[in-house]
Write an enzyme that holds these catalytic residues in place. Structure first.
Site, PDB file in Angstrom:
ATOM      1  N   LYS A   1      -5.476 -37.917   5.795  1.00  0.00           N
ATOM      2  CA  LYS A   1      -5.215 -38.901   4.746  1.00  0.00           C
ATOM      3  C   LYS A   1      -5.106 -38.227   3.383  1.00  0.00           C
ATOM      4  O   LYS A   1      -4.173 -38.486   2.624  1.00  0.00           O
ATOM      5  CB  LYS A   1      -6.337 -39.959   4.705  1.00  0.00           C
ATOM      6  CG  LYS A   1      -6.499 -40.726   6.009  1.00  0.00           C
ATOM      7  CD  LYS A   1      -7.617 -41.764   5.929  1.00  0.00           C
ATOM      8  CE  LYS A   1      -8.996 -41.175   5.686  1.00  0.00           C
ATOM      9  NZ  LYS A   1      -9.513 -40.350   6.812  1.00  0.00           N
TER      10      LYS A   1
ATOM     11  N   ARG B   1     -13.079 -49.537   4.501  1.00  0.00           N
ATOM     12  CA  ARG B   1     -13.795 -48.878   5.588  1.00  0.00           C
ATOM     13  C   ARG B   1     -14.358 -49.871   6.597  1.00  0.00           C
ATOM     14  O   ARG B   1     -14.787 -49.494   7.671  1.00  0.00           O
ATOM     15  CB  ARG B   1     -14.994 -48.107   5.028  1.00  0.00           C
ATOM     16  CG  ARG B   1     -14.721 -46.710   4.533  1.00  0.00           C
ATOM     17  CD  ARG B   1     -14.554 -45.731   5.658  1.00  0.00           C
ATOM     18  NE  ARG B   1     -15.198 -44.445   5.460  1.00  0.00           N
ATOM     19  CZ  ARG B   1     -14.789 -43.477   4.640  1.00  0.00           C
ATOM     20  NH1 ARG B   1     -13.733 -43.657   3.900  1.00  0.00           N
ATOM     21  NH2 ARG B   1     -15.435 -42.339   4.570  1.00  0.00           N
TER      22      ARG B   1
ATOM     23  N   ARG C   1     -12.076 -27.148   6.457  1.00  0.00           N
ATOM     24  CA  ARG C   1     -11.269 -27.478   5.275  1.00  0.00           C
ATOM     25  C   ARG C   1     -11.941 -27.069   3.975  1.00  0.00           C
ATOM     26  O   ARG C   1     -13.164 -27.013   3.867  1.00  0.00           O
ATOM     27  CB  ARG C   1     -10.894 -28.952   5.249  1.00  0.00           C
ATOM     28  CG  ARG C   1     -12.009 -29.896   4.937  1.00  0.00           C
ATOM     29  CD  ARG C   1     -11.483 -31.337   4.905  1.00  0.00           C
ATOM     30  NE  ARG C   1     -12.571 -32.280   4.911  1.00  0.00           N
ATOM     31  CZ  ARG C   1     -12.412 -33.587   4.997  1.00  0.00           C
ATOM     32  NH1 ARG C   1     -11.216 -34.113   5.096  1.00  0.00           N
ATOM     33  NH2 ARG C   1     -13.452 -34.389   4.987  1.00  0.00           N
TER      34      ARG C   1
ATOM     35  N   ARG D   1     -16.913 -29.396   1.086  1.00  0.00           N
ATOM     36  CA  ARG D   1     -17.789 -30.556   0.988  1.00  0.00           C
ATOM     37  C   ARG D   1     -19.079 -30.323   1.752  1.00  0.00           C
ATOM     38  O   ARG D   1     -19.053 -29.846   2.885  1.00  0.00           O
ATOM     39  CB  ARG D   1     -17.078 -31.794   1.529  1.00  0.00           C
ATOM     40  CG  ARG D   1     -16.111 -32.387   0.518  1.00  0.00           C
ATOM     41  CD  ARG D   1     -15.238 -33.440   1.117  1.00  0.00           C
ATOM     42  NE  ARG D   1     -15.984 -34.444   1.905  1.00  0.00           N
ATOM     43  CZ  ARG D   1     -15.407 -35.491   2.473  1.00  0.00           C
ATOM     44  NH1 ARG D   1     -14.114 -35.679   2.331  1.00  0.00           N
ATOM     45  NH2 ARG D   1     -16.120 -36.343   3.171  1.00  0.00           N
TER      46      ARG D   1
ATOM     47  N   ARG E   1     -20.078 -39.142  11.046  1.00  0.00           N
ATOM     48  CA  ARG E   1     -18.974 -39.789  10.331  1.00  0.00           C
ATOM     49  C   ARG E   1     -17.933 -40.306  11.319  1.00  0.00           C
ATOM     50  O   ARG E   1     -17.360 -41.377  11.111  1.00  0.00           O
ATOM     51  CB  ARG E   1     -18.351 -38.819   9.323  1.00  0.00           C
ATOM     52  CG  ARG E   1     -19.278 -38.592   8.118  1.00  0.00           C
ATOM     53  CD  ARG E   1     -18.982 -37.304   7.389  1.00  0.00           C
ATOM     54  NE  ARG E   1     -17.635 -37.274   6.863  1.00  0.00           N
ATOM     55  CZ  ARG E   1     -16.981 -36.148   6.542  1.00  0.00           C
ATOM     56  NH1 ARG E   1     -17.560 -34.979   6.707  1.00  0.00           N
ATOM     57  NH2 ARG E   1     -15.770 -36.208   6.059  1.00  0.00           N
TER      58      ARG E   1
HETATM   59  P1  ADP Z   1      -8.917 -36.851   5.697  1.00  0.00           P
HETATM   60  O1  ADP Z   1      -8.596 -37.025   4.251  1.00  0.00           O
HETATM   61  O2  ADP Z   1      -8.212 -37.869   6.587  1.00  0.00           O
HETATM   62  O3  ADP Z   1     -10.367 -36.736   6.022  1.00  0.00           O
HETATM   63  P2  ADP Z   1      -7.735 -34.200   5.321  1.00  0.00           P
HETATM   64  O4  ADP Z   1      -6.426 -34.512   4.691  1.00  0.00           O
HETATM   65  O5  ADP Z   1      -8.813 -33.625   4.476  1.00  0.00           O
HETATM   66  O6  ADP Z   1      -8.270 -35.476   6.179  1.00  0.00           O
HETATM   67  O7  ADP Z   1      -7.440 -33.199   6.542  1.00  0.00           O
HETATM   68  C1  ADP Z   1      -8.504 -32.532   7.201  1.00  0.00           C
HETATM   69  C2  ADP Z   1      -8.139 -31.069   7.446  1.00  0.00           C
HETATM   70  O8  ADP Z   1      -7.146 -30.968   8.465  1.00  0.00           O
HETATM   71  C3  ADP Z   1      -7.559 -30.415   6.211  1.00  0.00           C
HETATM   72  O9  ADP Z   1      -8.144 -29.148   6.093  1.00  0.00           O
HETATM   73  C4  ADP Z   1      -6.072 -30.291   6.471  1.00  0.00           C
HETATM   74  O10 ADP Z   1      -5.546 -29.083   5.937  1.00  0.00           O
HETATM   75  C5  ADP Z   1      -5.987 -30.300   7.971  1.00  0.00           C
HETATM   76  N1  ADP Z   1      -4.861 -31.108   8.405  1.00  0.00           N
HETATM   77  C6  ADP Z   1      -4.424 -32.268   7.875  1.00  0.00           C
HETATM   78  N2  ADP Z   1      -3.353 -32.727   8.554  1.00  0.00           N
HETATM   79  C7  ADP Z   1      -3.125 -31.841   9.561  1.00  0.00           C
HETATM   80  C8  ADP Z   1      -2.151 -31.742  10.612  1.00  0.00           C
HETATM   81  N3  ADP Z   1      -1.187 -32.666  10.773  1.00  0.00           N
HETATM   82  N4  ADP Z   1      -2.231 -30.668  11.440  1.00  0.00           N
HETATM   83  C9  ADP Z   1      -3.192 -29.739  11.281  1.00  0.00           C
HETATM   84  N5  ADP Z   1      -4.128 -29.767  10.308  1.00  0.00           N
HETATM   85  C10 ADP Z   1      -4.099 -30.802   9.455  1.00  0.00           C
END
Ligand code: ADP
Ligand code: ZN
Length: 214
Positions: free
Chosen positions: A13, A88, A127, A161, A172
């Site tokens: 997201k 949520r 991440r 985080r 979570r």
């Molecule tokens: P959210 O906001 O839904 O919790 P994030 O955007 O932070 O998720 O994504 C979580 C992690 O996964 C990030 O480190 C991101 O770089 C990685 N990520 C996001 N989308 C993909 C994808 N389509 N394929 C592989 N890794 C992804």
């Protein structure tokens, strides 16, 4: 153009919201980021939020709704906003509809990013974010091009985080399954839900989202 992005922690997201912000000149509103900002500011709300977030729980609905309602009134939301991490719960979804109606606003698209929950632990624990510009990265899936340097702004400090550890992530993910997954049915029953495959490459997911929006 007002959008809701749904999906479990790690679905992408935040990653996608950042890209849509740039593409459509709209603002990402992440209730998680807003709460973390409260924690850093040392406010009373922040102290409560810290405790709840460290346990992997959810902040009270009325607190979150008041926070979002105030934020939507800011000038930078005139072109629209992307809600990331909110609503949520079903009561939050209902309260959001009412709050927007009172402002004469509405949501244009609700999109669920569909993923395999098993794959989310690896995504979340790897991440990290640029402290300067907020760009998101991942140790394995989306590393910086040059080690230790942000692709976007050249920054060299990054944050992880506190709640992105394997143990909290499991809490979570179960909080998501129990409390948040039901809002997918809530929007589907209203005929308002669209879905994208979040297991696809990041660029492919962005393209699917743009197809829905355009
Ligand atoms: P959210 O906001 O839904 O919790 P994030 O955007 O932070 O998720 O994504 C979580 C992690 O996964 C990030 O480190 C991101 O770089 C990685 N990520 C996001 N989308 C993909 C994808 N389509 N394929 C592989 N890794 C992804
Ligand atoms: Zn940066």
């Amino acid at each position: 153009m007002n959008l809701i992005l749904l999906g479990p922690p790690g679905a992408g997201k935040g990653t996608q919201a950042k890209r849509l912000e740039d593409a459509y000149k709209i603002i990402q509103l992440s209730t998680g980021d807003m709460l973390r900002a409260e924690v850093s500011s040392g406010s009373e709300l922040g102290a409560k939020a810290k405790e709840i977030m460290e346990a992997g729980g959810l902040a009270p609905d009325d607190v979150i709704i008041a926070m979002i309602s105030g934020r939507i009134d800011h000038d930078d939301c005139v072109n629209g906003f992307i809600l990331d991490g909110f609503p949520r719960t079903v009561p939050q979804a209902e309260a959001l509809a009412e709050m927007l109606a009172n402002k004469g606003m509405s949501i244009d698209h609700v999109v669920a990013i569909e993923v395999d929950p098993e794959a989310m632990v690896a995504r979340i624990t790897g991440r990290f974010t640029c402290s300067e510009c907020g760009a998101g990265y991942h140790d394995d899936f989306q590393p910086t091009k040059v080690d230790g340097v942000c692709d976007t702004c050249g920054g060299t400090t990054f944050t992880r985080r506190a709640d992105d550890n394997a143990e909290t992530v499991r809490n979570r993910l179960s909080a998501y399954e129990e409390q948040t997954a039901p809002i997918i049915a809530f929007y589907r029953d209203k005929g308002a839900l669209k879905t994208v495959d979040g297991m696809a490459d990041i660029d492919v997911v962005t393209a699917s989202l743009k197809e829905i929006i355009d």
